[in-house]
Design a protein around this motif. Sequence first.
Motif, mmCIF file in Angstrom:
data_model
loop_
_atom_site.group_PDB
_atom_site.id
_atom_site.type_symbol
_atom_site.label_atom_id
_atom_site.label_comp_id
_atom_site.label_asym_id
_atom_site.label_seq_id
_atom_site.Cartn_x
_atom_site.Cartn_y
_atom_site.Cartn_z
ATOM 1 N N THR A 73 0.826 -1.210 0.000
ATOM 2 C CA THR A 73 0.000 0.000 0.000
ATOM 3 C C THR A 73 0.859 1.259 0.000
ATOM 4 O O THR A 73 0.629 2.178 -0.797
ATOM 5 C CB THR A 73 -0.933 0.004 1.222
ATOM 6 O OG1 THR A 73 -1.743 -1.168 1.182
ATOM 7 C CG2 THR A 73 -1.813 1.228 1.247
ATOM 8 N N GLU A 94 -9.506 -2.369 -14.500
ATOM 9 C CA GLU A 94 -8.773 -1.151 -14.209
ATOM 10 C C GLU A 94 -7.566 -1.536 -13.350
ATOM 11 O O GLU A 94 -7.679 -2.357 -12.438
ATOM 12 C CB GLU A 94 -9.676 -0.176 -13.448
ATOM 13 C CG GLU A 94 -9.045 1.161 -13.209
ATOM 14 C CD GLU A 94 -9.969 2.116 -12.477
ATOM 15 O OE1 GLU A 94 -9.435 3.081 -11.917
ATOM 16 O OE2 GLU A 94 -11.193 1.900 -12.438
ATOM 17 N N ASN A 95 -6.414 -0.954 -13.646
ATOM 18 C CA ASN A 95 -5.203 -1.332 -12.931
ATOM 19 C C ASN A 95 -4.200 -0.204 -12.946
ATOM 20 O O ASN A 95 -4.363 0.773 -13.675
ATOM 21 C CB ASN A 95 -4.591 -2.589 -13.550
ATOM 22 C CG ASN A 95 -4.101 -2.341 -14.963
ATOM 23 O OD1 ASN A 95 -3.017 -1.789 -15.170
ATOM 24 N ND2 ASN A 95 -4.889 -2.738 -15.968
ATOM 25 N N GLU A 111 -1.537 -3.514 -9.265
ATOM 26 C CA GLU A 111 -2.763 -3.311 -8.492
ATOM 27 C C GLU A 111 -3.944 -3.345 -9.458
ATOM 28 O O GLU A 111 -3.938 -2.642 -10.462
ATOM 29 C CB GLU A 111 -2.699 -1.972 -7.755
ATOM 30 C CG GLU A 111 -3.776 -1.791 -6.714
ATOM 31 C CD GLU A 111 -3.488 -0.611 -5.805
ATOM 32 O OE1 GLU A 111 -2.837 -0.823 -4.762
ATOM 33 O OE2 GLU A 111 -3.900 0.507 -6.150
ATOM 34 N N VAL A 112 -4.943 -4.178 -9.139
ATOM 35 C CA VAL A 112 -6.097 -4.370 -10.007
ATOM 36 C C VAL A 112 -7.366 -4.052 -9.224
ATOM 37 O O VAL A 112 -7.495 -4.417 -8.058
ATOM 38 C CB VAL A 112 -6.172 -5.830 -10.525
ATOM 39 C CG1 VAL A 112 -7.417 -6.056 -11.361
ATOM 40 C CG2 VAL A 112 -4.936 -6.163 -11.330
ATOM 41 N N TYR A 113 -8.292 -3.380 -9.896
ATOM 42 C CA TYR A 113 -9.584 -3.031 -9.290
ATOM 43 C C TYR A 113 -10.681 -3.775 -10.029
ATOM 44 O O TYR A 113 -10.747 -3.744 -11.248
ATOM 45 C CB TYR A 113 -9.852 -1.531 -9.409
ATOM 46 C CG TYR A 113 -8.686 -0.693 -8.990
ATOM 47 C CD1 TYR A 113 -8.455 -0.440 -7.649
ATOM 48 C CD2 TYR A 113 -7.789 -0.181 -9.920
ATOM 49 C CE1 TYR A 113 -7.368 0.311 -7.253
ATOM 50 C CE2 TYR A 113 -6.708 0.576 -9.531
ATOM 51 C CZ TYR A 113 -6.505 0.818 -8.198
ATOM 52 O OH TYR A 113 -5.425 1.557 -7.801
ATOM 53 N N THR A 117 -10.019 -4.525 -4.463
ATOM 54 C CA THR A 117 -8.671 -4.199 -4.916
ATOM 55 C C THR A 117 -7.747 -5.335 -4.515
ATOM 56 O O THR A 117 -7.813 -5.830 -3.401
ATOM 57 C CB THR A 117 -8.183 -2.892 -4.262
ATOM 58 O OG1 THR A 117 -9.080 -1.841 -4.596
ATOM 59 C CG2 THR A 117 -6.791 -2.535 -4.730
ATOM 60 N N ASP A 118 -6.913 -5.737 -5.442
ATOM 61 C CA ASP A 118 -5.896 -6.738 -5.129
ATOM 62 C C ASP A 118 -4.579 -6.205 -5.662
ATOM 63 O O ASP A 118 -4.524 -5.595 -6.734
ATOM 64 C CB ASP A 118 -6.238 -8.081 -5.768
ATOM 65 C CG ASP A 118 -5.419 -9.223 -5.181
ATOM 66 O OD1 ASP A 118 -4.758 -9.018 -4.146
ATOM 67 O OD2 ASP A 118 -5.438 -10.319 -5.761
ATOM 68 N N SER A 119 -3.519 -6.411 -4.902
ATOM 69 C CA SER A 119 -2.209 -5.964 -5.351
ATOM 70 C C SER A 119 -1.172 -7.000 -4.962
ATOM 71 O O SER A 119 -1.360 -7.757 -4.011
ATOM 72 C CB SER A 119 -1.868 -4.593 -4.760
ATOM 73 O OG SER A 119 -1.931 -4.610 -3.362
#
Length: 182
Positions: A73, A94-95, A111-113, A117-119
């Motif tokens: 983060t 979206e990334n 980072e992908v939305y 959210t996952d990163s």
Amino acid sequence: MKNTEFKITSFLDEYKRRDQMRRDFIIHEGYSAIEEIIKEVNQRGSLNEADIYYGTPKPQLSFSDVELGYMLTSMMEYATNHVGNPVDEECEFENKLAYFEYRDEIVQIYEVYGQGTDSWFLKPSDDTIDKLNNTAYGVYLIQFEDFINYTKNKDIESEKLSPSSTILNDITGGYTVGRGSK
């Protein structure tokens, strides 16, 4: 009314406590953490918080999934605020991406939305490394030491401010928010 004031004060205190824990981890353990992250990414290809629980084999880290989350983060926020973020055009979601270099090793954050959210940390492709080192795309490459120094300076700055000023500064991204400004 007092109940609402208590909830807000409690929220602000908790926010400040978590923010201080995050900064303390980065300042005191950041260099050893990035070394371990790079080692795992080089072996595995990627690393995220779920790998700590479900990864096979389990990553050999001296810190927790929460602390790995602090790194993900904070590093992504730093990249977003200081150099911006390129995107992966081939991804349907979206990334945004970030690239950090430490001791001639480059690690990427992806980072992908979607429905959340996952990163994760990722080993960039050879083509991406070539672009970062030899083209204008290199503007996105951040020296990890700059990130650590920024975090140290932000920690010193927050010690000078009151708790509410620190939180307001964090929420506004360092911008001054004035009432009635034209």
